[in-house]
Design an enzyme around this catalytic site. Structure first.
Site, PDB file in Angstrom:
ATOM      1  N   TYR A  54       3.623 -15.055 -13.437  1.00 19.12           N
ATOM      2  CA  TYR A  54       2.594 -14.114 -12.960  1.00 19.12           C
ATOM      3  C   TYR A  54       1.186 -14.631 -13.253  1.00 19.12           C
ATOM      4  CZ  TYR A  54       0.470  -9.367 -12.497  1.00 19.12           C
ATOM      5  OH  TYR A  54      -0.275  -8.271 -12.143  1.00 19.12           O
TER       6      TYR A  54
ATOM      7  N   ALA B 178       0.401 -17.436 -10.903  1.00 22.76           N
ATOM      8  CA  ALA B 178       0.148 -16.944  -9.539  1.00 22.76           C
ATOM      9  C   ALA B 178      -1.243 -16.311  -9.447  1.00 22.76           C
ATOM     10  CB  ALA B 178       1.227 -15.933  -9.135  1.00 22.76           C
ATOM     11  N   LYS B 179      -1.596 -15.514 -10.452  1.00 26.61           N
ATOM     12  CA  LYS B 179      -2.899 -14.829 -10.400  1.00 26.61           C
ATOM     13  C   LYS B 179      -4.050 -15.827 -10.565  1.00 26.61           C
ATOM     14  CE  LYS B 179      -1.608 -10.493  -9.810  1.00 26.61           C
ATOM     15  NZ  LYS B 179      -1.707  -9.927  -8.447  1.00 26.61           N
TER      16      LYS B 179
ATOM     17  N   ALA C 213       0.804  -1.238   0.000  1.00 28.93           N
ATOM     18  CA  ALA C 213       0.000   0.000   0.000  1.00 28.93           C
ATOM     19  C   ALA C 213       0.831   1.279   0.000  1.00 28.93           C
ATOM     20  CB  ALA C 213      -0.954  -0.015   1.195  1.00 28.93           C
TER      21      ALA C 213
ATOM     22  N   VAL D 290       5.458  -9.906   2.590  1.00 27.08           N
ATOM     23  CA  VAL D 290       4.302 -10.799   2.746  1.00 27.08           C
ATOM     24  C   VAL D 290       4.647 -12.281   2.555  1.00 27.08           C
ATOM     25  CG1 VAL D 290       2.525  -9.086   2.183  1.00 27.08           C
ATOM     26  CG2 VAL D 290       3.551 -10.459   0.337  1.00 27.08           C
TER      27      VAL D 290
HETATM   28  N1  LIG Z   1      -0.690  -1.974 -12.725  1.00 28.85           N
HETATM   29  C1  LIG Z   1      -1.378  -2.850 -13.438  1.00 28.85           C
HETATM   30  O1  LIG Z   1      -1.626  -2.665 -14.626  1.00 28.85           O
HETATM   31  C2  LIG Z   1      -1.916  -4.096 -12.794  1.00 28.85           C
HETATM   32  C3  LIG Z   1      -2.768  -4.909 -13.555  1.00 28.85           C
HETATM   33  C4  LIG Z   1      -3.298  -6.048 -12.993  1.00 28.85           C
HETATM   34  C5  LIG Z   1      -2.980  -6.388 -11.692  1.00 28.85           C
HETATM   35  N2  LIG Z   1      -2.144  -5.602 -10.974  1.00 28.85           N
HETATM   36  C6  LIG Z   1      -1.848  -6.018  -9.603  1.00 28.85           C
HETATM   37  O2  LIG Z   1      -2.158  -4.961  -8.720  1.00 28.85           O
HETATM   38  C7  LIG Z   1      -1.334  -5.063  -7.564  1.00 28.85           C
HETATM   39  C8  LIG Z   1      -0.680  -3.709  -7.296  1.00 28.85           C
HETATM   40  O3  LIG Z   1       0.133  -3.383  -8.416  1.00 28.85           O
HETATM   41  P1  LIG Z   1       0.669  -1.911  -8.740  1.00 28.85           P
HETATM   42  O4  LIG Z   1       0.494  -1.721 -10.187  1.00 28.85           O
HETATM   43  O5  LIG Z   1       0.128  -0.920  -7.787  1.00 28.85           O
HETATM   44  O6  LIG Z   1       2.232  -2.179  -8.488  1.00 28.85           O
HETATM   45  P2  LIG Z   1       3.378  -1.270  -7.846  1.00 28.85           P
HETATM   46  O7  LIG Z   1       4.638  -1.915  -8.264  1.00 28.85           O
HETATM   47  O8  LIG Z   1       3.156   0.164  -8.128  1.00 28.85           O
HETATM   48  O9  LIG Z   1       3.148  -1.491  -6.267  1.00 28.85           O
HETATM   49  C9  LIG Z   1       3.320  -2.739  -5.661  1.00 28.85           C
HETATM   50  C10 LIG Z   1       3.589  -2.526  -4.183  1.00 28.85           C
HETATM   51  O10 LIG Z   1       3.756  -3.828  -3.585  1.00 28.85           O
HETATM   52  C11 LIG Z   1       4.872  -3.771  -2.719  1.00 28.85           C
HETATM   53  N3  LIG Z   1       5.458  -5.110  -2.546  1.00 28.85           N
HETATM   54  C12 LIG Z   1       6.131  -5.831  -3.479  1.00 28.85           C
HETATM   55  N4  LIG Z   1       6.557  -6.983  -2.943  1.00 28.85           N
HETATM   56  C13 LIG Z   1       6.129  -6.990  -1.656  1.00 28.85           C
HETATM   57  C14 LIG Z   1       6.278  -7.920  -0.593  1.00 28.85           C
HETATM   58  N5  LIG Z   1       6.966  -9.071  -0.751  1.00 28.85           N
HETATM   59  N6  LIG Z   1       5.730  -7.617   0.602  1.00 28.85           N
HETATM   60  C15 LIG Z   1       5.057  -6.455   0.784  1.00 28.85           C
HETATM   61  N7  LIG Z   1       4.885  -5.535  -0.188  1.00 28.85           N
HETATM   62  C16 LIG Z   1       5.431  -5.813  -1.394  1.00 28.85           C
HETATM   63  C17 LIG Z   1       5.840  -2.822  -3.403  1.00 28.85           C
HETATM   64  O11 LIG Z   1       6.827  -2.338  -2.497  1.00 28.85           O
HETATM   65  C18 LIG Z   1       4.886  -1.741  -3.917  1.00 28.85           C
HETATM   66  O12 LIG Z   1       4.657  -0.735  -2.960  1.00 28.85           O
HETATM   67  C19 LIG Z   1      -0.359  -6.187  -7.836  1.00 28.85           C
HETATM   68  O13 LIG Z   1      -0.806  -7.372  -7.225  1.00 28.85           O
HETATM   69  C20 LIG Z   1      -0.412  -6.339  -9.342  1.00 28.85           C
HETATM   70  O14 LIG Z   1      -0.043  -7.622  -9.752  1.00 28.85           O
HETATM   71  C21 LIG Z   1      -1.602  -4.463 -11.486  1.00 28.85           C
END
Ligand SMILES: NC(=O)c1ccc[n+]([C@@H]2O[C@H](COP(=O)([O-])OP(=O)(O)OC[C@H]3O[C@@H](n4cnc5c(N)ncnc54)[C@H](O)[C@@H]3O)[C@@H](O)[C@H]2O)c1
Length: 255
Positions: free
Chosen positions: A155, A158-159, A15, A65
């Site tokens: 990925y 996992a999803k 977050a 996590v």
């Molecule tokens: N951005 C996209 O287009 C998109 C699309 C589909 C799904 N998602 C999913 O949405 C979620 C958020 O993605 P986002 O785009 O905001 O990514 P982001 O990279 O901007 O943020 C991810 C956050 O997760 C934290 N993080 C990573 N590994 C961690 C760990 N082991 N423990 C605790 N925190 C950890 C990071 O430090 C970062 O603050 C993810 O699960 C991603 O797979 C994103």
């Protein structure tokens, strides 16, 4: 069910930025107390300050996590300092994209570790409080890549795993007033998308314009598009909705 007399507590993983930060803001605005969990507590402080300035009780938690002990300690601290975490959003994520023949075992393990093991550990730790309270909401952030995407064997697996886990959680925890749902975002403008643009070797603005062109609603998603869906799932009105994956992707159904 009746509204609680004290505000509920949500834990949002990953977050400190991107989608997770938007989720924390949205849940805070909806009246919840929010634990901002990310790899290091310092990274979450700006979001926590923002929440506190808006009158929300918030706490920054540093934990990987995928680390069982760190998860246990963070969830216990949340319960002690804010309240029982009865809302959990499994949002933390990373990408380690590569075509299968170039994908290292480390790339596979890292992605499985954060998305799948991480969501398992966080959910197992938080469900104890939810079951005790006879109320809970679990939302896991999946992706349209769960349907398959070039360069994302780790990925997408996992999803897809997260979506399967969600359906099982719905069965096991439903009798205790706990729902579990997933959201599958399409392309959302965050740092993760910048990484994808870099991988395909395209300037960011050009990449965004090209992606938007292929989306039926003709734009990229914003973190708040996902936050709106999460707010719905964690609300009392969604108590009869569980085990579902909601695609929030501007009309795309796969990557
Ligand atoms: N951005 C996209 O287009 C998109 C699309 C589909 C799904 N998602 C999913 O949405 C979620 C958020 O993605 P986002 O785009 O905001 O990514 P982001 O990279 O901007 O943020 C991810 C956050 O997760 C934290 N993080 C990573 N590994 C961690 C760990 N082991 N423990 C605790 N925190 C950890 C990071 O430090 C970062 O603050 C993810 O699960 C991603 O797979 C994103």
């Amino acid at each position: 069910m009746d509204e609680p007399t004290t505000p509920r507590t949500a834990v949002v993983t990953g977050a400190a930025r991107g989608i997770g930060a938007a989720l924390a803001r949205r849940l805070g605005a909806a009246g919840l107390q929010v634990a901002v969990l990310d790899l290091d507590a310092e990274a979450g402080e700006p979001v926590v300050s923002e929440l506190r300035d808006a009158g929300v009780r918030a706490l920054s938690l540093g934990a990987d996590v995928s680390d069982e002990d760190a998860v246990a300690a963070a969830v216990a601290r949340c319960a002690d300092e804010l309240g029982p975490p009865t809302v959990l959003v499994n949002n933390a994520g990373i990408i380690r994209d590569n075509l299968l023949f170039r994908m290292s075992t480390g790339d596979w393990d890292a992605v499985m570790g954060v998305h799948l093991r991480g969501a398992f550990l966080m959910t197992r730790a938080c469900q104890a409080f939810m079951v005790q309270e006879r109320w809970g909401r679990i939302v896991s952030v999946s992706s349209i890549s769960a349907q398959g995407n070039h360069g994302q064997a780790n990925y997408s697996a996992a999803k897809a795993g997260l979506e399967g886990m969600t359906r099982t959680l719905a069965l096991e925890l439903g009798p205790f007033g706990v729902t579990a749902n997933a959201i599958a975002p399409g392309y959302i403008e965050t740092d993760m998308i910048r990484q994808t643009a870099e991988r395909v070797g395209e300037p960011y603005d050009q990449f965004v314009a090209r992606i938007a062109e292929g989306v039926p609603v003709r734009r990229m998603g914003r973190p708040d598009d996902i936050a709106a869906a999460v707010e719905y799932f964690v609300g009392d009105d969604a108590g009869f909705v569980t085990g579902q994956t909601l695609v929030v992707a501007g009309g795309l159904t796969s990557a």
